[in-house]
Motif scaffolding. Structure first.
Motif, short mmCIF file in Angstrom:
data_model
loop_
_atom_site.label_atom_id
_atom_site.label_comp_id
_atom_site.label_asym_id
_atom_site.label_seq_id
_atom_site.Cartn_x
_atom_site.Cartn_y
_atom_site.Cartn_z
N UNK A 182 25.95 26.54 -41.93
CA UNK A 182 27.01 25.53 -41.90
C UNK A 182 27.67 25.46 -40.53
N UNK A 183 27.93 26.62 -39.93
CA UNK A 183 28.53 26.65 -38.59
C UNK A 183 27.60 26.03 -37.55
N UNK A 184 26.31 26.34 -37.64
CA UNK A 184 25.34 25.77 -36.70
C UNK A 184 25.33 24.26 -36.82
N UNK A 197 14.79 32.96 -36.10
CA UNK A 197 13.51 33.52 -36.54
C UNK A 197 13.57 33.92 -38.02
N UNK A 198 14.69 34.43 -38.47
CA UNK A 198 14.83 34.80 -39.89
C UNK A 198 14.80 33.55 -40.77
N UNK A 199 15.53 32.51 -40.39
CA UNK A 199 15.53 31.27 -41.17
C UNK A 199 14.14 30.63 -41.19
N UNK A 200 13.44 30.70 -40.07
CA UNK A 200 12.09 30.12 -40.00
C UNK A 200 11.16 30.83 -40.97
N UNK A 226 18.46 28.48 -50.53
CA UNK A 226 19.15 29.77 -50.45
C UNK A 226 19.68 30.17 -51.83
N UNK A 227 20.31 29.24 -52.52
CA UNK A 227 20.85 29.53 -53.86
C UNK A 227 19.72 29.85 -54.84
N UNK A 276 24.36 33.77 -44.67
CA UNK A 276 23.37 32.77 -44.27
C UNK A 276 23.88 31.35 -44.50
N UNK A 277 24.58 31.12 -45.60
CA UNK A 277 25.12 29.79 -45.86
C UNK A 277 26.19 29.44 -44.83
#
Length: 181
Positions: A42-44, A67-70, A162-163, A37-38
């Motif tokens: 970062x890539x996005x 959708x998962x991040x939201x 996230x951390x 996820x990190x």
């Protein structure tokens, strides 16, 4: 007066609706690793300023990630209010996270709920959802587009969330007993 409960909208990626923010975090970080996820976020953010399309071979994966991040952000929004009712017990040295402090300060490591409070004191849930939508929109464009919004601060807050979420999963979280008068 009844509180309005926010829907975490997990049915798109978890295949059923979760109603507890701790379950959302557990399912979210159980679906992929923290590193995934990190790195993906970062890539996005990196691709938002490139003239290449992010994951052009499978853009549907980007929608799934969105959708998962939201849902994750919605759960984090709910967790900002939990620090008065829940506490993280001390983690023994042998159970200490491989994540160590990562992006967290010592105070945030000791109280991960502070990360959510700080993030949502500075930005609203709508701001974080706008950030997510905006960076994904820009990462999926084949051209570079100028933007005038701050994309760095929400990114840093999400990395910290996230951390903190990983730390919550690795720690014992217990409800604070109400003090009897």
């Amino acid at each position: 007066m009844k509180k309005n409960k926010i829907s975490f909208e997990t049915n798109f990626w978890a295949h059923h609706e979760l109603e507890n923010p701790f379950e959302v975090i557990d399912t979210f970080l159980g679906s992929e690793s923290l590193a995934f996820f990190k790195q993906t976020l970062s890539e996005i953010v990196f691709y938002r300023s490139k003239d290449e399309v992010y994951q052009k071979e499978c853009p549907g994966d980007v929608f799934f990630t969105y959708t998962a991040f939201r849902s994750f952000l919605r759960a984090c929004s709910a967790l900002q209010h939990k620090s008065k009712k829940w506490k993280v017990t001390a983690v023994s040295a042998e159970r200490r996270s491989i994540l160590s402090l990562a992006s967290l300060t010592i105070e945030e490591y000791e109280n991960p709920f502070a990360v959510f409070e700080n993030a949502f004191a500075e930005h609203s849930l709508a701001d974080f959802e706008f950030f997510l939508c905006e960076v994904i929109h820009l990462a999926l464009r084949p051209t570079i587009v100028e933007f005038d919004s701050d994309l760095l601060t929400p990114y840093i807050h999400i990395i910290k969330m996230l951390d903190a979420s990983q730390l919550l999963l690795e720690s014992q979280v217990e409800k604070i007993k109400s003090k009897e008068p």
